[in-house]
Design a protein around this motif. Sequence first.
Motif, PDB file in Angstrom:
ATOM      1  N   GLN A 170       0.808  -1.217   0.000  1.00 27.39           N
ATOM      2  CA  GLN A 170       0.000   0.000   0.000  1.00 27.39           C
ATOM      3  C   GLN A 170       0.841   1.265   0.000  1.00 27.39           C
ATOM      4  O   GLN A 170       1.842   1.349   0.710  1.00 27.39           O
ATOM      5  N   VAL A 171       0.399   2.224  -0.789  1.00 29.11           N
ATOM      6  CA  VAL A 171       0.977   3.563  -0.769  1.00 29.11           C
ATOM      7  C   VAL A 171      -0.165   4.563  -0.830  1.00 29.11           C
ATOM      8  O   VAL A 171      -1.103   4.386  -1.617  1.00 29.11           O
ATOM      9  N   PHE A 172      -0.092   5.597   0.008  1.00 25.99           N
ATOM     10  CA  PHE A 172      -1.095   6.654   0.015  1.00 25.99           C
ATOM     11  C   PHE A 172      -0.437   7.960  -0.390  1.00 25.99           C
ATOM     12  O   PHE A 172       0.619   8.313   0.138  1.00 25.99           O
ATOM     13  N   VAL A 173      -1.061   8.680  -1.311  1.00 27.80           N
ATOM     14  CA  VAL A 173      -0.539   9.959  -1.787  1.00 27.80           C
ATOM     15  C   VAL A 173      -1.518  11.063  -1.398  1.00 27.80           C
ATOM     16  O   VAL A 173      -2.687  11.022  -1.805  1.00 27.80           O
ATOM     17  N   GLY A 174      -1.060  12.017  -0.609  1.00 26.33           N
ATOM     18  CA  GLY A 174      -1.871  13.191  -0.299  1.00 26.33           C
ATOM     19  C   GLY A 174      -1.606  14.267  -1.335  1.00 26.33           C
ATOM     20  O   GLY A 174      -0.458  14.673  -1.535  1.00 26.33           O
ATOM     21  N   LEU A 175      -2.650  14.712  -2.006  1.00 27.33           N
ATOM     22  CA  LEU A 175      -2.509  15.642  -3.124  1.00 27.33           C
ATOM     23  C   LEU A 175      -3.078  17.004  -2.761  1.00 27.33           C
ATOM     24  O   LEU A 175      -4.202  17.100  -2.240  1.00 27.33           O
ATOM     25  N   ASP A 176      -2.321  18.062  -3.038  1.00 30.98           N
ATOM     26  CA  ASP A 176      -2.828  19.417  -2.866  1.00 30.98           C
ATOM     27  C   ASP A 176      -3.785  19.750  -4.007  1.00 30.98           C
ATOM     28  O   ASP A 176      -3.503  19.463  -5.170  1.00 30.98           O
ATOM     29  N   GLY A 177      -4.925  20.354  -3.674  1.00 33.78           N
ATOM     30  CA  GLY A 177      -5.883  20.737  -4.699  1.00 33.78           C
ATOM     31  C   GLY A 177      -6.874  19.629  -4.999  1.00 33.78           C
ATOM     32  O   GLY A 177      -7.039  18.677  -4.218  1.00 33.78           O
ATOM     33  N   ASP A 178      -7.541  19.756  -6.151  1.00 32.15           N
ATOM     34  CA  ASP A 178      -8.583  18.812  -6.532  1.00 32.15           C
ATOM     35  C   ASP A 178      -8.002  17.536  -7.143  1.00 32.15           C
ATOM     36  O   ASP A 178      -6.854  17.509  -7.587  1.00 32.15           O
ATOM     37  N   ALA A 179      -8.842  16.494  -7.184  1.00 28.71           N
ATOM     38  CA  ALA A 179      -8.463  15.279  -7.904  1.00 28.71           C
ATOM     39  C   ALA A 179      -8.273  15.633  -9.379  1.00 28.71           C
ATOM     40  O   ALA A 179      -8.943  16.525  -9.912  1.00 28.71           O
ATOM     41  N   ARG A 180      -7.367  14.953 -10.033  1.00 24.23           N
ATOM     42  CA  ARG A 180      -7.052  15.272 -11.419  1.00 24.23           C
ATOM     43  C   ARG A 180      -6.610  14.009 -12.154  1.00 24.23           C
ATOM     44  O   ARG A 180      -6.343  12.984 -11.527  1.00 24.23           O
ATOM     45  N   PRO A 181      -6.543  14.066 -13.482  1.00 25.78           N
ATOM     46  CA  PRO A 181      -6.151  12.876 -14.242  1.00 25.78           C
ATOM     47  C   PRO A 181      -4.797  12.325 -13.799  1.00 25.78           C
ATOM     48  O   PRO A 181      -3.900  13.071 -13.410  1.00 25.78           O
ATOM     49  N   PHE A 182      -4.669  11.010 -13.860  1.00 24.19           N
ATOM     50  CA  PHE A 182      -3.428  10.339 -13.490  1.00 24.19           C
ATOM     51  C   PHE A 182      -3.231   9.140 -14.414  1.00 24.19           C
ATOM     52  O   PHE A 182      -4.115   8.756 -15.177  1.00 24.19           O
ATOM     53  N   ARG A 183      -2.057   8.548 -14.335  1.00 20.06           N
ATOM     54  CA  ARG A 183      -1.768   7.342 -15.111  1.00 20.06           C
ATOM     55  C   ARG A 183      -0.854   6.439 -14.295  1.00 20.06           C
ATOM     56  O   ARG A 183      -0.043   6.900 -13.498  1.00 20.06           O
ATOM     57  N   ALA A 184      -1.006   5.136 -14.490  1.00 16.23           N
ATOM     58  CA  ALA A 184      -0.173   4.140 -13.827  1.00 16.23           C
ATOM     59  C   ALA A 184       0.311   3.155 -14.877  1.00 16.23           C
ATOM     60  O   ALA A 184      -0.452   2.731 -15.747  1.00 16.23           O
ATOM     61  N   PHE A 185       1.588   2.789 -14.814  1.00 12.80           N
ATOM     62  CA  PHE A 185       2.135   1.837 -15.768  1.00 12.80           C
ATOM     63  C   PHE A 185       3.381   1.212 -15.170  1.00 12.80           C
ATOM     64  O   PHE A 185       3.956   1.726 -14.201  1.00 12.80           O
ATOM     65  N   ALA A 186       3.802   0.085 -15.746  1.00 20.68           N
ATOM     66  CA  ALA A 186       4.954  -0.654 -15.234  1.00 20.68           C
ATOM     67  C   ALA A 186       6.099  -0.601 -16.224  1.00 20.68           C
ATOM     68  O   ALA A 186       5.909  -0.509 -17.437  1.00 20.68           O
ATOM     69  N   LEU A 187       7.323  -0.658 -15.686  1.00 22.28           N
ATOM     70  CA  LEU A 187       8.546  -0.765 -16.461  1.00 22.28           C
ATOM     71  C   LEU A 187       9.318  -1.975 -15.954  1.00 22.28           C
ATOM     72  O   LEU A 187       9.051  -2.477 -14.854  1.00 22.28           O
ATOM     73  N   THR A 188      10.272  -2.427 -16.753  1.00 22.34           N
ATOM     74  CA  THR A 188      11.066  -3.578 -16.344  1.00 22.34           C
ATOM     75  C   THR A 188      12.545  -3.241 -16.341  1.00 22.34           C
ATOM     76  O   THR A 188      12.972  -2.209 -16.853  1.00 22.34           O
ATOM     77  N   ASP A 189      13.325  -4.178 -15.764  1.00 25.15           N
ATOM     78  CA  ASP A 189      14.786  -4.081 -15.755  1.00 25.15           C
ATOM     79  C   ASP A 189      15.302  -2.806 -15.111  1.00 25.15           C
ATOM     80  O   ASP A 189      15.975  -2.013 -15.772  1.00 25.15           O
ATOM     81  N   PRO A 190      15.037  -2.595 -13.806  1.00 27.26           N
ATOM     82  CA  PRO A 190      14.340  -3.475 -12.877  1.00 27.26           C
ATOM     83  C   PRO A 190      12.828  -3.235 -12.921  1.00 27.26           C
ATOM     84  O   PRO A 190      12.372  -2.242 -13.478  1.00 27.26           O
ATOM     85  N   PRO A 191      12.052  -4.121 -12.309  1.00 25.86           N
ATOM     86  CA  PRO A 191      10.604  -3.891 -12.269  1.00 25.86           C
ATOM     87  C   PRO A 191      10.290  -2.602 -11.531  1.00 25.86           C
ATOM     88  O   PRO A 191      10.867  -2.332 -10.476  1.00 25.86           O
ATOM     89  N   ARG A 192       9.407  -1.803 -12.106  1.00 25.32           N
ATOM     90  CA  ARG A 192       8.999  -0.547 -11.476  1.00 25.32           C
ATOM     91  C   ARG A 192       7.520  -0.306 -11.714  1.00 25.32           C
ATOM     92  O   ARG A 192       6.986  -0.670 -12.761  1.00 25.32           O
ATOM     93  N   LEU A 193       6.875   0.309 -10.764  1.00 24.18           N
ATOM     94  CA  LEU A 193       5.515   0.806 -10.921  1.00 24.18           C
ATOM     95  C   LEU A 193       5.582   2.318 -10.860  1.00 24.18           C
ATOM     96  O   LEU A 193       6.105   2.886  -9.900  1.00 24.18           O
ATOM     97  N   VAL A 194       5.073   2.974 -11.903  1.00 22.59           N
ATOM     98  CA  VAL A 194       5.135   4.431 -12.021  1.00 22.59           C
ATOM     99  C   VAL A 194       3.719   4.992 -11.959  1.00 22.59           C
ATOM    100  O   VAL A 194       2.817   4.486 -12.651  1.00 22.59           O
ATOM    101  N   VAL A 195       3.522   5.995 -11.145  1.00 22.08           N
ATOM    102  CA  VAL A 195       2.237   6.705 -11.068  1.00 22.08           C
ATOM    103  C   VAL A 195       2.513   8.188 -11.264  1.00 22.08           C
ATOM    104  O   VAL A 195       3.276   8.796 -10.500  1.00 22.08           O
ATOM    105  N   ASP A 196       1.906   8.773 -12.310  1.00 22.04           N
ATOM    106  CA  ASP A 196       2.028  10.195 -12.599  1.00 22.04           C
ATOM    107  C   ASP A 196       0.701  10.883 -12.336  1.00 22.04           C
ATOM    108  O   ASP A 196      -0.349  10.368 -12.750  1.00 22.04           O
TER     109      ASP A 196
END
Length: 223
Positions: free
Chosen positions: A191-217
């Motif tokens: 679990q990870v929780f992100v506190g965001l300033d301002g309103d909810a807004r569009p985001f994206r999540a995707f994975a990369l490899t070598d090494p494995p990574r999870l990216v959230v923008d």
Amino acid sequence: MMRRGVGAALAVTAGGLLLAACGTGVTPTGVSATDPPATEPTSEPTEPSTEPPSEPSTEPATEPSTEPPTAPATPDGPAFGPATEVQLSEPSGEWDLQLADVRLGEHDGFDRLVLELAGSGAPGWAVEFADQAVAEGSGEIVPLEGDRVLTISASGTAMPEPGSYETPRRLGPSGDLAEVRVGGWFEGYLQVFVGLDGDARPFRAFALTDPPRLVVDVSHPPS
């Protein structure tokens, strides 16, 4: 199919789960943000990053990071999805991933959270905005700076082993990310929780490899 399935991931995220990884690897499972898109060759970009190299946070769980690390600034990645929708993906391979590092970065048009992992599998995820940050298992409300809560649940992870990233840990602020709380592991989910300033807004999540990574923008609000 995810061990608990998409339905289980939705149940976890409805409870406020969180989770996600960046580094300098290459072959994306989704579409790359720090590496070329999935349709591009699996080599490093030919143009150097204009951002400083990423640095792991060394702040303890009870202290905010005063100098949050940055992630590479290459903006490539999938389209940002609506703030009102959950983004889901199933893990692949063995559920053996260990959290190795967490990085934050502010870029042109978005703020980035990267969960770097170690292991042979590829992470899955469930990411969505929620009313509160609720810890899986205990059901406790996690105090979090910011106006909105983005919950991340990274799947395909194993019980933490000695030497893995120490949790819980508190990071931030970085850009519009007021605070990030890296929580614990529960039945294959981190679990990870992100506190965001301002309103909810569009985001994206995707994975990369070598090494494995999870990216959230998380996109910046319109100027």
